[in-house]
Design a protein around this motif. Structure first.
Motif, PDB file in Angstrom:
ATOM      1  N   PRO A   1      -7.222   4.699  19.646  1.00 33.77           N
ATOM      2  CA  PRO A   1      -8.194   4.657  18.253  1.00 33.77           C
ATOM      3  C   PRO A   1      -7.579   3.746  17.114  1.00 33.77           C
ATOM      4  N   GLY A   2      -6.041   3.436  17.124  1.00 33.45           N
ATOM      5  CA  GLY A   2      -5.342   2.707  16.232  1.00 33.45           C
ATOM      6  C   GLY A   2      -5.306   3.363  15.054  1.00 33.45           C
ATOM      7  N   LYS A   3      -4.190   3.180  14.164  1.00 38.87           N
ATOM      8  CA  LYS A   3      -4.096   3.529  12.806  1.00 38.87           C
ATOM      9  C   LYS A   3      -2.874   2.719  12.069  1.00 38.87           C
ATOM     10  N   THR A   4      -2.930   2.716  10.911  1.00 45.47           N
ATOM     11  CA  THR A   4      -2.053   1.942   9.979  1.00 45.47           C
ATOM     12  C   THR A   4      -0.726   2.912  10.075  1.00 45.47           C
ATOM     13  N   GLU A   5       0.576   2.173  10.723  1.00 44.23           N
ATOM     14  CA  GLU A   5       1.457   2.842  10.510  1.00 44.23           C
ATOM     15  C   GLU A   5       2.727   2.419   9.505  1.00 44.23           C
ATOM     16  N   TRP A   6       2.382   1.229   9.036  1.00 47.79           N
ATOM     17  CA  TRP A   6       3.457   0.829   8.008  1.00 47.79           C
ATOM     18  C   TRP A   6       2.626   0.061   7.051  1.00 47.79           C
ATOM     19  N   CYS A   7       2.605   0.398   5.690  1.00 52.06           N
ATOM     20  CA  CYS A   7       1.730  -0.171   4.699  1.00 52.06           C
ATOM     21  C   CYS A   7       2.228  -1.526   4.221  1.00 52.06           C
ATOM     22  N   GLY A   8       3.548  -1.799   4.773  1.00 54.81           N
ATOM     23  CA  GLY A   8       4.095  -3.160   4.181  1.00 54.81           C
ATOM     24  C   GLY A   8       5.252  -3.009   3.221  1.00 54.81           C
ATOM     25  N   PRO A   9       5.864  -4.147   3.038  1.00 45.21           N
ATOM     26  CA  PRO A   9       7.106  -3.853   1.927  1.00 45.21           C
ATOM     27  C   PRO A   9       6.562  -3.664   0.584  1.00 45.21           C
ATOM     28  N   GLN A  10       7.609  -3.126  -0.084  1.00 47.31           N
ATOM     29  CA  GLN A  10       7.271  -2.646  -1.495  1.00 47.31           C
ATOM     30  C   GLN A  10       6.979  -4.144  -2.507  1.00 47.31           C
ATOM     31  N   VAL A  11       6.410  -4.161  -3.614  1.00 48.21           N
ATOM     32  CA  VAL A  11       6.214  -5.066  -4.075  1.00 48.21           C
ATOM     33  C   VAL A  11       7.469  -5.630  -4.585  1.00 48.21           C
ATOM     34  N   GLY A  12       7.970  -6.928  -4.677  1.00 44.76           N
ATOM     35  CA  GLY A  12       8.967  -7.457  -5.025  1.00 44.76           C
ATOM     36  C   GLY A  12      10.111  -7.417  -3.980  1.00 44.76           C
ATOM     37  N   ALA A  13       9.897  -6.880  -2.895  1.00 47.81           N
ATOM     38  CA  ALA A  13      10.954  -6.826  -1.800  1.00 47.81           C
ATOM     39  C   ALA A  13      11.670  -8.102  -1.289  1.00 47.81           C
TER      40      ALA A  13
ATOM     41  N   GLU B   1      11.169 -13.449 -18.701  1.00 49.70           N
ATOM     42  CA  GLU B   1       9.793 -13.441 -19.131  1.00 49.70           C
ATOM     43  C   GLU B   1       8.886 -12.670 -18.513  1.00 49.70           C
ATOM     44  N   GLY B   2       9.270 -11.699 -17.666  1.00 51.61           N
ATOM     45  CA  GLY B   2       8.364 -10.861 -17.100  1.00 51.61           C
ATOM     46  C   GLY B   2       7.495 -11.246 -15.841  1.00 51.61           C
ATOM     47  N   ALA B   3       7.620 -12.564 -15.557  1.00 45.41           N
ATOM     48  CA  ALA B   3       7.004 -13.185 -14.440  1.00 45.41           C
ATOM     49  C   ALA B   3       7.138 -12.657 -12.985  1.00 45.41           C
ATOM     50  N   VAL B   4       8.271 -12.252 -12.947  1.00 46.45           N
ATOM     51  CA  VAL B   4       8.805 -11.559 -11.713  1.00 46.45           C
ATOM     52  C   VAL B   4       9.350 -10.100 -11.975  1.00 46.45           C
ATOM     53  N   GLY B   5       9.317  -9.084 -11.136  1.00 45.76           N
ATOM     54  CA  GLY B   5      10.185  -7.905 -11.324  1.00 45.76           C
ATOM     55  C   GLY B   5      11.447  -7.935 -11.607  1.00 45.76           C
ATOM     56  N   SER B   6      12.129  -7.047 -12.287  1.00 45.32           N
ATOM     57  CA  SER B   6      13.648  -7.147 -12.664  1.00 45.32           C
ATOM     58  C   SER B   6      14.757  -6.788 -11.615  1.00 45.32           C
ATOM     59  N   GLU B   7      14.146  -6.391 -10.444  1.00 45.08           N
ATOM     60  CA  GLU B   7      14.928  -6.267  -9.251  1.00 45.08           C
ATOM     61  C   GLU B   7      14.335  -6.550  -8.027  1.00 45.08           C
ATOM     62  N   ASP B   8      15.139  -7.175  -6.944  1.00 46.14           N
ATOM     63  CA  ASP B   8      14.664  -7.191  -5.790  1.00 46.14           C
ATOM     64  C   ASP B   8      14.747  -5.930  -5.011  1.00 46.14           C
ATOM     65  N   VAL B   9      13.674  -5.203  -4.908  1.00 45.48           N
ATOM     66  CA  VAL B   9      13.540  -3.992  -4.275  1.00 45.48           C
ATOM     67  C   VAL B   9      14.278  -4.023  -2.781  1.00 45.48           C
TER      68      VAL B   9
END
Length: 154
Positions: free
Chosen positions: A109-121, A144-152
């Motif tokens: 039947p299939g299913k999603t096992e991983w939703c992907g990396p965190q934003v900014g990873a 400037e807030g254009a990208v996150g403050s840390e690389d998750v």
């Protein structure tokens, strides 16, 4: 776009005049005058609720259905009963629904096992390695807030 359906739609809308108008007797004529027809249909639909429109068209044996946006699909009991969505959870604990795998196969039947990396990873990799930004440029983008403050992901 059958002639009979057009006549039934016009009659249920109270537009006998259009149902018998020779300009609209066949598909070619209706295409030629579609703006007039669309305006009448739009006005009629706007005067009723969606449920009323669908009920009236169903009573007249006219095929019809709602046009859904994503929120409508998520709320539809039939879509949910068919298993068209599944619940997932991100690594940070955020829970939400996403489209499920289709078709549903009995043995796989299939299913999603991983939703992907965190934003900014992959910020540093994309900005630095692929786009060629220097560390100073990336720092400026962060300030400037254009990208996150840390690389998750690192």
């Amino acid at each position: 776009n059958s002639d009979q359906i057009f006549v039934r739609v016009m009659k249920i809308m109270g537009r006998e005049d259009m149902a018998t108008d020779p300009r609209f007797a066949d598909n070619a004529g209706r295409v030629e005058h579609q703006e007039t027809i669309y305006k009448v249909i739009d006005d009629w639909c706007a005067s009723l609720t969606l449920a009323e429109v669908l009920d009236k068209l169903s009573e007249a044996s006219c095929p019809a259905g709602p046009i859904y946006d994503a929120a409508d699909m998520l709320q539809d009991p039939h879509f949910n009963a068919r298993g068209l969505f599944e619940d997932i959870e991100t690594p940070t604990g955020l829970k939400f629904k996403i489209p499920a795998m289709v078709p549903k196969l009995s043995e796989t039947p299939g299913k999603t096992e991983w939703c992907g990396p965190q934003v900014g990873a992959h910020n540093m990799q994309v900005l630095g390695e692929y786009l060629g930004y220097s560390s100073d440029e990336i720092q400026r983008l962060r300030q400037e807030g254009a990208v996150g403050s840390e690389d998750v992901g690192r």
